[in-house]
Motif scaffolding. Structure first.
Motif, mmCIF file in Angstrom:
data_model
loop_
_atom_site.group_PDB
_atom_site.id
_atom_site.type_symbol
_atom_site.label_atom_id
_atom_site.label_comp_id
_atom_site.label_asym_id
_atom_site.label_seq_id
_atom_site.Cartn_x
_atom_site.Cartn_y
_atom_site.Cartn_z
ATOM 1 N N GLN A 5 0.826 -1.211 0.000
ATOM 2 C CA GLN A 5 0.000 0.000 0.000
ATOM 3 C C GLN A 5 0.855 1.254 0.000
ATOM 4 N N HIS A 6 2.036 1.127 0.530
ATOM 5 C CA HIS A 6 2.862 2.320 0.623
ATOM 6 C C HIS A 6 3.763 2.488 -0.585
ATOM 7 N N LEU A 36 0.427 9.137 7.623
ATOM 8 C CA LEU A 36 -0.303 8.361 6.617
ATOM 9 C C LEU A 36 0.280 6.964 6.437
ATOM 10 N N PRO A 69 0.886 3.336 6.407
ATOM 11 C CA PRO A 69 -0.090 2.262 6.625
ATOM 12 C C PRO A 69 0.225 1.402 7.846
ATOM 13 N N LEU A 97 -6.484 -5.437 0.842
ATOM 14 C CA LEU A 97 -5.191 -5.884 1.380
ATOM 15 C C LEU A 97 -4.946 -7.344 1.023
ATOM 16 N N ILE A 143 -4.580 -5.263 -3.848
ATOM 17 C CA ILE A 143 -4.983 -4.140 -4.690
ATOM 18 C C ILE A 143 -4.372 -2.869 -4.114
ATOM 19 N N LYS A 144 -3.644 -2.188 -4.950
ATOM 20 C CA LYS A 144 -2.950 -0.991 -4.487
ATOM 21 C C LYS A 144 -3.911 0.193 -4.489
ATOM 22 N N ILE A 145 -4.086 0.819 -3.339
ATOM 23 C CA ILE A 145 -4.983 1.967 -3.251
ATOM 24 C C ILE A 145 -4.154 3.248 -3.247
ATOM 25 N N GLU A 146 -4.433 4.092 -4.202
ATOM 26 C CA GLU A 146 -3.696 5.350 -4.368
ATOM 27 C C GLU A 146 -4.462 6.437 -3.628
ATOM 28 N N ILE A 147 -3.986 6.871 -2.472
ATOM 29 C CA ILE A 147 -4.819 7.803 -1.700
ATOM 30 C C ILE A 147 -4.683 9.271 -2.075
ATOM 31 N N LEU A 168 -7.568 4.429 3.566
ATOM 32 C CA LEU A 168 -7.298 5.852 3.378
ATOM 33 C C LEU A 168 -6.705 6.497 4.611
ATOM 34 N N ARG A 169 -6.467 5.669 5.614
ATOM 35 C CA ARG A 169 -5.884 6.158 6.863
ATOM 36 C C ARG A 169 -6.681 7.327 7.419
ATOM 37 N N ARG A 182 -10.986 14.720 -6.220
ATOM 38 C CA ARG A 182 -10.507 14.615 -4.845
ATOM 39 C C ARG A 182 -11.567 15.242 -3.946
ATOM 40 N N SER A 229 -8.628 10.813 -2.535
ATOM 41 C CA SER A 229 -9.077 10.494 -3.879
ATOM 42 C C SER A 229 -10.373 9.692 -3.815
ATOM 43 N N ALA A 267 -9.963 6.121 -4.755
ATOM 44 C CA ALA A 267 -9.466 5.214 -3.720
ATOM 45 C C ALA A 267 -10.630 4.649 -2.907
ATOM 46 N N GLN A 272 -12.376 2.099 -5.011
ATOM 47 C CA GLN A 272 -11.605 0.864 -5.186
ATOM 48 C C GLN A 272 -11.770 -0.036 -3.979
#
Lengths: 424, 398
Positions: free
Chosen positions: A180-181, A256, A258, A416, A420-424, B243-244, B270, B285, B288, B291
């Protein structure tokens, strides 16, 4: 400030070698050797590194200063084939090969990738050996991806339990979370590289703190006292940034992280180790702000070990490393206390407190209170079993029963488990 | 004076209580209503007895005050991963010489179907009768018909005795007895579909906060029920971790921006976490969020598809999928359900007679409970909730 020595032995040791703390790093198994090879520890005097493996071929590619081949008798130089029982057996029988390396160490880092044979079977044995010899043992390990086989994951979980018993602190890095990071489009291989980088930074941060050349450095006795008790779950987070407000941005990056986004983070931070590294412009005031924020975030009432260093090579950069550990035991049972290894419950006044106090020019009163320990210990021992479960990945459902379906814990977020990579 | 019935749902997000009065010709006569935030319940099961009890008692109290009457009997819903089910077939050779089915043949077939014993710590919650078959041909009532082999199937719902007892104790703590325990899936199914839907075949999925309950109807009978322990709370937790952000914000992000699938152009936005751009606010986002949600929802329907394997032939499910529960409000969920299960899906329409305030999918279970309480009386035998016997509640579907 006078240092409280916990025993005569401790005092003698401090007198005889006040300058250098003997730090050693040992990589166990294929992944562990790889982690140890990737460490860049130049500038820290003699940090000796070693790689231990049964696989001679992979060991030959290892860049550590020492290489220790084990298990020739069993495997003829070909790895343990992922069999943790074989790994553990070889290591127990041939522990003398490693003993010489770990015996002289004050601080030993054990690096391993859990899930394989030598790493999972051997790392706990080595950690125990070093601990018996009086070293402070920090284990940095990676745990398998969720999509790897169930068998690997269960091997890793078992190994983690053993390793916790043998180490002062175990910092597990979940590959799932690290993914994730990672930046977008990174492959799994690159993700492994990420874990190498993170563990490298973690080890480096601790070395830097102890190095003595920093803005605020940490006395080894403090570190030792802070981690003298056996720890349960740990927190580990890194934040890094570049630019005008590098330190502020690094703090944002850290928050942030993870690996830090776990419930009960405060509970996990009985002992908090914070290291800030920055360029020459790093100011004590700014560092103080960071510290204040982190203290609030983790509501830490326990000891804080704090260090700040200046790295000439990082002009507009800043990096913050946080390691938190929860206490599993109020104090080790008397029989277990090795000479010079006594717990220092209240003597862990941190350098940070001293530094802040001296900066403010007034005496500090941050005597660390010891909490009602008994209740605490009961809670901990009850929840100890939970530590085995999916490291910190269940969030809100942390303390509920596992929700197993087809070998997966449904309470762990789907993204997780599926990588799946989550782009925040 | 008519009897006052309380329908109580000890839910994961809310404690919901409806009071109803039994009057002829009026199916859903709601006289009182209480709903408050739930604590101490996760994934549909009690995790903190004391806290949950207090909240349930408050909700019952609210409902009683709003109605100005006291509840006399309680219908309680039960959900959670402890619920199981099995289909058991019973058969009897028709004994008379002239091959005409008599009462005794029917009784023997039924007895055999219900004879299946459970493990010590489990109890039956429902025995649901499915149609009789006489020499393989479905018949509504076999009595006096001719044939040689009579068969009958029962879908039996069973649960963990301790878990169910705990629920009963919560209600007992208020000084009320639980008359009937009903699986949430059956309660929701009853209100979310019409008799015609069930006859044609329907799948009702109640996507709640703690768990997802489902019931599949065939020929008017519940042929399979189940619980998938994934609910809206999982979406919130996934968003929180992915998303923390803290749970509160994750919950509002889910409600405002969640969608069951991602990949459309409006994803590239966003959105603000709190919206006031104060300290602590952060933009995240939208893609995100989607997803994270999409992965979870997709998995949920995959699990449903696995569990319902062999049951999903369109021929037997003429009415398709009816989605209900708070989670059914998630945009895009009908599309995902439909493509994952290969059947047309829609959000269930609750009956029109219900006051607008309660015509919300969140209330499907508790409305269904009340519906049972007010209509199902004659066919439902009384239940011994004191010292639970072998079976808790009753036979449906006849």
């Amino acid at each position: 400030m006078t240092e409280g020595f916990d025993s005569v032995d401790d005092m003698l040791r401090n007198q005889s070698s006040p300058e250098r703390i003997r730090i050693r790093v040992i990589g166990v198994g294929g992944a562990g050797c790889n982690l140890a090879s990737g460490l860049r520890l130049d500038g820290f005097g003699e940090v000796a590194t070693a790689g231990v493996d049964a696989d001679t071929k992979s060991l030959s590619e290892c860049l550590t200063s020492q290489k220790i081949t084990i298990g020739r008798r069993y495997t003829r130089g070909l790895g343990a084939g992922g069999d943790v029982a074989v790994g553990g057996k070889i290591m127990e029988e041939e522990i003398q090969c490693v003993r010489r390396f770990v015996e002289g160490a004050d601080l030993l880092f054990v690096l391993a990738g859990l899930g394989g044979g030598i790493g999972s079977g051997g790392a706990p044995v080595i950690a125990q050996c070093a601990k018996d010899a009086g070293a402070v043992v920090f284990s940095f390990v990676t745990t398998p991806f969720n999509f790897e086989s169930e068998a690997r994951r269960s091997v890793a979980e078992d190994a983690l339990v053993d390793l916790r018993k043998a180490s002062n602190a175990v910092i597990p890095l979940s590959n799932d979370l690290l993914l994730q990071h990672a930046t977008a489009d990174e492959s799994v291989l690159e993700c492994f590289a990420t874990s190498n980088r993170w563990i490298g930074r973690g080890v480096r941060s601790i070395c830097e703190m102890l190095d003595g050349s920093g803005l605020v450095s940490v006395d080894f006795a403090d570190l030792k006292a802070a981690f003298s008790r056996r720890s349960g779950r740990t927190l580990f987070g890194l934040g890094r940034a570049e630019g005008k407000d590098a330190l502020g941005d690094a703090l944002k990056d850290l928050l942030l992280c993870p690996l830090l986004h776990v419930p009960d983070a405060s509970r996990l931070a009985d002992t908090l180790l914070i290291n800030v590294t920055g360029g020459p412009g790093l100011s004590m005031t700014a560092v103080n702000e960071v510290l204040k924020t982190l203290q609030e975030r983790f509501k830490s009432k326990g000891s804080i070990v704090f260090g700040a260093c200046i790295d000439e090579n990082m002009p507009d950069q800043a990096e913050i490393c946080v390691i938190g550990a929860s206490d599993l035991e109020p104090k080790p049972p008397a029989a277990d206390v090795a000479p010079g290894h006594a717990p220092a419950l209240n003597s862990a006044e941190t350098r940070y407190a001293a530094a802040v106090a001296s900066e403010k020019g007034k005496p500090h009163d941050s005597k660390l209170q010891s909490r009602p320990k008994v209740l605490h210990a009961m809670e901990r021992s009850q929840s100890e079993f939970n530590f085995v479960d999916q490291e910190n990945q269940r969030g809100y459902f942390d303390k509920t029963e596992r929700n197993v379906h087809g070998g997966e814990d449904l309470d762990v977020p789907t993204y997780l488990r599926r990588g799946i990579k989550i782009e925040i | 004076m008519n009897k006052i019935i309380a329908a109580v749902e000890i839910g994961t997000s809310k404690m919901k209580v409806l009071l109803g009065e039994i009057r002829s010709q009026q199916a859903l006569n709601v006289v009182g209503f209480g709903s408050i935030e739930s604590f101490g319940v996760k994934k549909g099961e009690l995790v903190n007895f004391k806290v949950a009890s207090e909240q349930v008692h408050l909700a019952i109290d609210l409902a009683e005050k709003s109605a100005g009457v006291q509840a006399e009997e309680v219908y309680l819903s039960v959900t959670g991963s402890h619920l199981g089910g099995s289909f058991n077939l019973g058969s009897a050779r028709v004994s008379s010489a002239d091959n005409v089915v008599v009462r005794n043949d029917v009784a023997r077939a039924i007895e055999e179907a219900k004879r299946k014993e459970l493990l010590d710590d489990r109890i039956y919650v429902h025995f649901i009768q499915n149609p009789f078959h006489l020499d393989g041909r479905p018949v509504e009532d076999p009595l006096n018909l001719q044939g040689s082999l009579l068969e009958v199937g029962y879908w039996s719902v069973d649960g963990d005795e301790k878990v169910i007892k705990d629920l009963l104790h919560v209600i007992n703590g208020y000084g009320l007895e639980v008359g009937h325990v009903i699986a949430s899936s059956l309660a929701s199914g009853e209100i979310a579909t019409s008799r015609a839907d069930r006859k044609a075949g329907a799948l009702v999925i109640d996507f709640g906060a703690g768990a997802t309950d489902y019931v599949l109807y065939r020929d008017g009978c519940a042929a399979k029920t189940g619980v998938v322990p994934i609910g809206g709370d999982h979406l919130t937790n996934d968003i929180s971790m992915g998303l923390r952000v803290d749970e509160r914000h994750a919950e509002s992000l889910k409600k405002e921006h969640g969608r069951a699938f991602c990949g459309e152009e409006d994803d590239d936005l966003r959105v603000w976490l709190i919206g006031n751009k104060m300290i602590g606010d952060r933009d995240v986002s939208r893609k995100a969020i989607r997803q994270v949600v999409a992965a979870r929802v997709e998995e949920l329907f995959q699990i449903l598809a696995e569990e319902l394997e062999g049951y999903l032939e369109p021929d037997h499910l003429g009415s398709g999928i009816h989605l209900t529960g708070g989670g059914s409000l998630l945009p895009g969920i009908t599309e995902v359900a439909s493509s994952a299960l290969g059947l047309p899906a829609k959000r269930a329409e609750l009956p029109t007679g219900i006051v607008e305030e309660l015509r919300n999918p969140e209330f499907a279970t508790v409305l269904g409970l009340l519906h049972f309480g007010l209509t199902g009386q004659s066919q439902v035998n009384p239940v011994r909730s004191k010292g639970i016997g072998r079976a808790l509640a009753k036979i449906f579907g006849r």
